[in-house]
Design a protein around this motif. Structure first.
Motif, PDB file in Angstrom:
ATOM      1  N   LEU A 184       0.892  -1.493   0.206  1.00 30.87           N
ATOM      2  CA  LEU A 184      -0.253  -0.076   0.033  1.00 30.87           C
ATOM      3  C   LEU A 184       1.326   0.955  -0.065  1.00 30.87           C
ATOM      4  CD1 LEU A 184      -2.544  -1.385   2.814  1.00 30.87           C
ATOM      5  CD2 LEU A 184      -2.704  -1.087   0.274  1.00 30.87           C
ATOM      6  N   GLN A 216       0.040 -10.397   2.492  1.00 29.74           N
ATOM      7  CA  GLN A 216      -1.254  -8.976   2.761  1.00 29.74           C
ATOM      8  C   GLN A 216      -0.102  -8.116   2.695  1.00 29.74           C
ATOM      9  OE1 GLN A 216      -4.083  -8.924   1.772  1.00 29.74           O
ATOM     10  NE2 GLN A 216      -4.661 -10.920   1.541  1.00 29.74           N
ATOM     11  N   PRO A 217      -0.096  -6.886   2.953  1.00 26.68           N
ATOM     12  CA  PRO A 217       0.590  -5.605   3.926  1.00 26.68           C
ATOM     13  C   PRO A 217       0.039  -5.396   4.623  1.00 26.68           C
ATOM     14  CG  PRO A 217      -1.706  -4.855   1.392  1.00 26.68           C
ATOM     15  CD  PRO A 217      -1.465  -6.190   2.045  1.00 26.68           C
ATOM     16  N   ALA A 218      -0.352  -5.805   5.346  1.00 29.15           N
ATOM     17  CA  ALA A 218      -0.614  -6.237   6.498  1.00 29.15           C
ATOM     18  C   ALA A 218       0.408  -7.207   7.797  1.00 29.15           C
ATOM     19  CB  ALA A 218      -1.793  -6.477   7.522  1.00 29.15           C
ATOM     20  N   VAL A 276       3.937  -4.242   7.172  1.00 33.52           N
ATOM     21  CA  VAL A 276       4.061  -3.628   8.571  1.00 33.52           C
ATOM     22  C   VAL A 276       4.236  -4.308   9.803  1.00 33.52           C
ATOM     23  CG1 VAL A 276       2.436  -2.335   9.946  1.00 33.52           C
ATOM     24  CG2 VAL A 276       2.346  -2.174   7.829  1.00 33.52           C
ATOM     25  N   GLU A 297       7.956  -4.974   9.426  1.00 30.69           N
ATOM     26  CA  GLU A 297       8.640  -3.404   9.457  1.00 30.69           C
ATOM     27  C   GLU A 297       8.609  -3.058  10.981  1.00 30.69           C
ATOM     28  OE1 GLU A 297      10.098  -0.566   7.747  1.00 30.69           O
ATOM     29  OE2 GLU A 297      10.573  -3.335   5.988  1.00 30.69           O
ATOM     30  N   ARG A 298       7.501  -3.234  11.696  1.00 34.22           N
ATOM     31  CA  ARG A 298       6.882  -2.919  13.074  1.00 34.22           C
ATOM     32  C   ARG A 298       8.677  -3.928  13.658  1.00 34.22           C
ATOM     33  NH1 ARG A 298       1.461  -3.926  14.281  1.00 34.22           N
ATOM     34  NH2 ARG A 298       1.104  -2.367  12.972  1.00 34.22           N
ATOM     35  N   LYS A 310       0.783 -10.944  11.261  1.00 38.26           N
ATOM     36  CA  LYS A 310       0.130  -9.296  11.773  1.00 38.26           C
ATOM     37  C   LYS A 310       0.126  -9.807  13.397  1.00 38.26           C
ATOM     38  CE  LYS A 310      -4.854  -9.951   9.854  1.00 38.26           C
ATOM     39  NZ  LYS A 310      -5.276  -9.282   8.875  1.00 38.26           N
ATOM     40  N   TYR A 311      -0.879 -10.211  13.869  1.00 41.25           N
ATOM     41  CA  TYR A 311      -1.136 -10.662  15.509  1.00 41.25           C
ATOM     42  C   TYR A 311       0.714 -11.195  16.175  1.00 41.25           C
ATOM     43  CZ  TYR A 311      -5.221 -10.288  13.481  1.00 41.25           C
ATOM     44  OH  TYR A 311      -6.611  -9.847  13.215  1.00 41.25           O
ATOM     45  N   HIS A 322       4.710   2.518   9.832  1.00 39.59           N
ATOM     46  CA  HIS A 322       4.960   2.048   8.460  1.00 39.59           C
ATOM     47  C   HIS A 322       3.801   1.920   7.428  1.00 39.59           C
ATOM     48  CE1 HIS A 322       8.514   0.551  10.999  1.00 39.59           C
ATOM     49  NE2 HIS A 322       7.718   0.602  11.558  1.00 39.59           N
ATOM     50  N   TYR A 323       3.100   2.745   7.635  1.00 40.96           N
ATOM     51  CA  TYR A 323       1.592   2.624   6.988  1.00 40.96           C
ATOM     52  C   TYR A 323       1.891   3.711   6.493  1.00 40.96           C
ATOM     53  CZ  TYR A 323      -1.592  -1.208   8.571  1.00 40.96           C
ATOM     54  OH  TYR A 323      -1.383  -2.891   8.802  1.00 40.96           O
ATOM     55  N   PRO A 324       1.468   4.029   4.470  1.00 41.86           N
ATOM     56  CA  PRO A 324       1.095   5.466   3.984  1.00 41.86           C
ATOM     57  C   PRO A 324       0.234   6.280   4.874  1.00 41.86           C
ATOM     58  CG  PRO A 324       0.335   3.762   2.783  1.00 41.86           C
ATOM     59  CD  PRO A 324       0.656   2.980   3.701  1.00 41.86           C
ATOM     60  N   ILE A 370      -3.455   6.110   5.288  1.00 40.43           N
ATOM     61  CA  ILE A 370      -4.428   5.079   6.253  1.00 40.43           C
ATOM     62  C   ILE A 370      -3.929   5.356   7.605  1.00 40.43           C
ATOM     63  CG2 ILE A 370      -3.695   2.787   6.953  1.00 40.43           C
ATOM     64  CD1 ILE A 370      -3.120   2.571   3.917  1.00 40.43           C
ATOM     65  N   LYS A 390      -6.078  -0.970  17.106  1.00 43.01           N
ATOM     66  CA  LYS A 390      -5.866  -2.444  16.594  1.00 43.01           C
ATOM     67  C   LYS A 390      -7.354  -2.666  15.565  1.00 43.01           C
ATOM     68  CE  LYS A 390      -2.989  -5.029  17.039  1.00 43.01           C
ATOM     69  NZ  LYS A 390      -1.732  -5.287  15.999  1.00 43.01           N
ATOM     70  N   GLU A 450      -7.346   0.464  12.953  1.00 44.50           N
ATOM     71  CA  GLU A 450      -6.396  -0.437  11.963  1.00 44.50           C
ATOM     72  C   GLU A 450      -7.713  -1.577  11.360  1.00 44.50           C
ATOM     73  OE1 GLU A 450      -3.070  -2.334  13.174  1.00 44.50           O
ATOM     74  OE2 GLU A 450      -2.041  -3.077  11.381  1.00 44.50           O
ATOM     75  N   MET A 504      -8.324  -0.844   7.232  1.00 47.49           N
ATOM     76  CA  MET A 504      -7.831  -2.180   5.970  1.00 47.49           C
ATOM     77  C   MET A 504      -8.988  -2.425   5.276  1.00 47.49           C
ATOM     78  SD  MET A 504      -5.146  -2.621   6.022  1.00 47.49           S
ATOM     79  CE  MET A 504      -3.833  -1.443   6.286  1.00 47.49           C
ATOM     80  N   ARG A 508     -10.269  -1.883   0.766  1.00 52.78           N
ATOM     81  CA  ARG A 508     -10.930  -3.104   0.363  1.00 52.78           C
ATOM     82  C   ARG A 508     -12.514  -3.028   0.342  1.00 52.78           C
ATOM     83  NH1 ARG A 508      -8.151  -6.469   4.154  1.00 52.78           N
ATOM     84  NH2 ARG A 508      -6.155  -6.551   3.128  1.00 52.78           N
TER      85      ARG A 508
END
Lengths: 199, 199
Positions: A64, A88-90, A93, A96-97, A182-183, B3-5, B8, B24, B27, B31, B35
């Motif tokens: 994203l 997925q993008p999440a 993320v 990255e986190r 993501k969790y 880390h999101y644009p 978002i 959470k 977020e 998302m 979508r």
């Protein structure tokens, strides 16, 4: 519900469509939006519109992004020889986190799932192979989730890449099996990234 | 999150301000909004803007309304001799939902609460008296909540109206229908016993 004016009913109906928000919660949120400072209500509405206007997929990695090329792909300090593949993008993320990865990403925008009719042509595998054919990538880290679909997708991609001059690795299974990436907490994710093994 | 644009992140931040919605959940909702069909996302945003543009207070009863006069005040089939007084719009909606009242309403837009600095001049009591002075109302049903502030507000209004030629009544208090007697609090039970009626 039908005893509210139609502007309120509309908002209640639209909020109720969101996941985890029932009619009672939508009613409570609508009453809150009615009472909050008008500037904040406008900001909320415009942030929804701007989200849909501005957010697109990065044309390189399919993350994203607000721009044609995302912040990570456009960052010359990232290691272009390392490519991390996620569904997925999440998930990107989440990695990255954890701060454990300094390469680039490739977001498949899905995982293989024959039950849902999602095959190799429905996710960004062809684009992944094109990126590898460009020759800059030395290592592909397969970081799809460790559930059935994620594992199958990783295996499929490893098979596709076996004739290319790249090392293919899989994040270590410090990640609990069957868990959604993501969790996962960032320490576990960081460890899993460090301990990645040859596929 | 960072880390999101930014589009978002903005939406996550704005959604997090709503009651009961943490980072959470914001977020996850963002998302989902990203979508969902673009038409639905636009509808959601516009229903927030329209809510704040269109909803005002009815100039007669102070209910939430899309127009100068609300649907109930503008309905000639409602009995204008019966006036039900409540504190908040949601209380009016609860009574309408019960289908037990065919008169008009007066929403005070608050209840007396000296602790919060809310006195008779801060709620719509003067406007209530003006409506009664017009002479059409025969009965005023005080339907404010049965908590301390609601009871005090009802008493105060009853006192204000004692020299007007209107009957002033209060909604009945007692054991809720379908309730287990053993779980009813003692104050309610005491009131139900005092107000017992011939079977």
């Amino acid at each position: 519900m039908s005893h509210y004016p139609s502007s309120i009913l509309n908002l209640i109906r639209n909020l109720s469509k969101l996941p985890g928000i029932g009619e009672k919660t939508a009613e409570r949120l609508s009453m809150h939006i009615l009472r909050m400072p008008i500037r904040e209500a406008n900001e909320l509405a415009h942030s929804i519109l701007e989200l849909r206007e501005n957010v697109r997929l990065c044309s390189l990695c399919f993350a994203l992004s607000d721009a044609e090329i995302c912040n990570i792909c456009g960052n010359p300090e990232r290691d272009a020889a390392l490519l991390c593949v996620v569904g997925q993008p999440a998930e990107m993320v989440a990695i990255e986190r954890s701060g454990s990865f300094r390469g680039l990403y490739h977001i498949l925008q899905g995982v293989l799932s024959p039950m849902d009719g999602i095959g190799p042509d429905n996710i960004r595998i062809r684009e992944l192979i094109s990126r590898i054919e460009e020759g800059q990538v030395r290592e592909v880290v397969l970081a799809t989730s460790t559930n059935v679909e994620g594992e199958a997708t990783a295996s499929y991609i490893a098979e596709c890449l076996k004739d290319y001059p790249v090392e293919v690795t899989r994040i270590a299974s410090g990640v609990p099996i069957g868990g959604e990436l993501k969790y996962v907490d960032q320490v576990t994710l960081g460890r899993a990234m460090e301990d990645r093994r040859t596929f």
